[in-house]
Design a protein around this motif. Sequence first.
Motif, PDB file in Angstrom:
ATOM      1  N   ARG A 454       0.828  -1.201   0.000  1.00  0.00           N
ATOM      2  CA  ARG A 454       0.000   0.000   0.000  1.00  0.00           C
ATOM      3  C   ARG A 454       0.866   1.257   0.000  1.00  0.00           C
ATOM      4  O   ARG A 454       2.060   1.217   0.333  1.00  0.00           O
ATOM      5  N   ASP A 458      -2.351   5.058   3.098  1.00  0.00           N
ATOM      6  CA  ASP A 458      -3.089   3.899   3.620  1.00  0.00           C
ATOM      7  C   ASP A 458      -2.481   3.410   4.924  1.00  0.00           C
ATOM      8  O   ASP A 458      -3.196   3.097   5.885  1.00  0.00           O
ATOM      9  N   PHE A 463      -6.004   0.062   7.275  1.00  0.00           N
ATOM     10  CA  PHE A 463      -6.796  -0.591   6.240  1.00  0.00           C
ATOM     11  C   PHE A 463      -7.132  -2.007   6.689  1.00  0.00           C
ATOM     12  O   PHE A 463      -6.599  -2.512   7.685  1.00  0.00           O
TER      13      PHE A 463
END
Length: 613
Positions: A454, A458, A463
């Motif tokens: 990511r 993020d 996440f």
Amino acid sequence: MKKKKMNDALSILILIASVASSESLDCHSCSNVINTDGCNGTMSCPVGQSCYRNVSLGEQNLGCVDNQRCDSHAAVSTIVGRSVVSRKASTCFECCSTDRCNIALCQHQENKVCMDDESVDCARLNSIFSICKDVAHARSVCAKFCGLCIVDGNWTLWSTWTACDVTCGNGHQFRSRSCTNPSPENGGLACVGDMIMAKVCKTDQSCPIHGGWSDWSSWGTCSVTCDMGLQLRTRTCSNPPPSLAGKPCFGENTDSQLCMPVPCANGGWSDWTSWTSCSATCGGGIRSQTRSCSNPFPSPYGQYCIGSTDRVESCAYNNCETNHCSTSPCVHGQCYDVSHDFLCYCDHGYEGRYCNISDYYCKTNPCDHGSCVSGISDYKCNCFEGYVGRNCDIRNITDCFDILHKNISSKSGVYNVFLWKSKVVKEIYCDMETDKGGWTVFQYRFNGSVDFYRNFSDYERGFGSLDGEFWLGLENIYEMVSRGKTELRLDLTAADGTTVYETFQNFTLGEKPYYTLHIDQGVGTAGDINGLSYNNGSNFSTFDMDRDGNSNRNCAIDDHGGWWYGGCAHANLNGEYVTPGTQRPGRSEGGMIYYSFKGIESLKVSKMMFRRV
């Protein structure tokens, strides 16, 4: 009258010539008295008298005379020294003002006071011969009159030799002198020569010789012919070898590095399995078949099979009639079939699609700071911001440690907490079973369903899903661990089911945007020689935010993750999730690995969590 002036001029010329020639004369009799210890060594002259020695006839007798001008004593006209009037005359007389002052006759310096020669009429000499323009002579006879009060520097006597500067072997001794006898003044010349003198000294003791390493040998052959092995090189304590009680060499005499000639074997697909049964008998369903990368299995550094491990297709296309009420989906009510669906007509006091929700438990509103939702046999409170607990009656719960120690719950699961600094409500997952509980889980991976490759944004926000794989978010981790002293724990599971753990005290993160990792050395069963503490002090890096400090590469790209990369990592728990027990194709360190546990073999489960202590 004219003749008298000529005679006076002639006298002055003779005087100048005499003065000029006398400057090169030495005190020729000084060598006979330099070591004289005074007037017979014991005699001390009375007040008003001074000691002398007669050397003109080779006599050795000493005596005292009145303190008068030396050149006016006929009886003692051979006193060795310098005349006050004729300061550098060859007769070398001197009057002594103190006892024993002639010990070093003729070694003392000229009179340091700026004065004119008493026997010279400087004003007349300058008016006739412009003596002030003849600087060399004017400095000697008319220094004060001509304004030439210049003092040339002269050395003091040498100091005594210092002690030898070493206690073994050969060294040096030093002595010094200074240009202060007198110091140069009014533009006088500085002393010529060295201020410090050195000479070699030798002690009676030999110095110990400390050992020194030789150069490393060339790398040896790799220990394997394929996949990963080791190469060794050595050095010896022979440059020089220690002797005479010298210190030995410190450090390792053997060094190793990884080597990989070629992969032993790349993976190959097995045959597809038979199709599974269709998921439905009518109205449309699916069936699947699978294959595995086992024909052969890839060796530890071989390439993994490319492609999918399973495939699906539709089946059971025929239409069918369905009785939705045949299974009685309505818990407290009557079921009615409608086109392609059903409806529940609920009994009194129940509601919901399945008539399974009762409003009985919420009639008294047990939720102090939240809304009540009735269930079949219980209720649930949806708490307002800043409150937690079954009845939303507990405030300022900031992490799983609070939930456990404030007796809110001792069961693992998802809870709402109120972050202590940002004052926002955050859902977290608490592990209440491991090592007495109270752990806030911030990373959990077990099946590869969430992509951890990511961007930085993020990783900062977080996440994934708390009921599956997830990353809590750097900004949340930073805030929660900054409340007090915190410990970090890793729980790891290998492909063969082996489980290990490692704990690290004093876990903190630096402020954004770097979120620098700070931990102590790890303790546990996973090991930390090549573990997480290798990355202590490193910044958090992603493929779009390279902060690893390695100018030659982007570790986040090479190791396929977001992590506290240094150069780059021995632990890469946010790397790519590949089949557990295998290695990631290409750069194998890019898998989910912990080198001290299973080397570069990809792990099955990784859980990271923290707890206040």
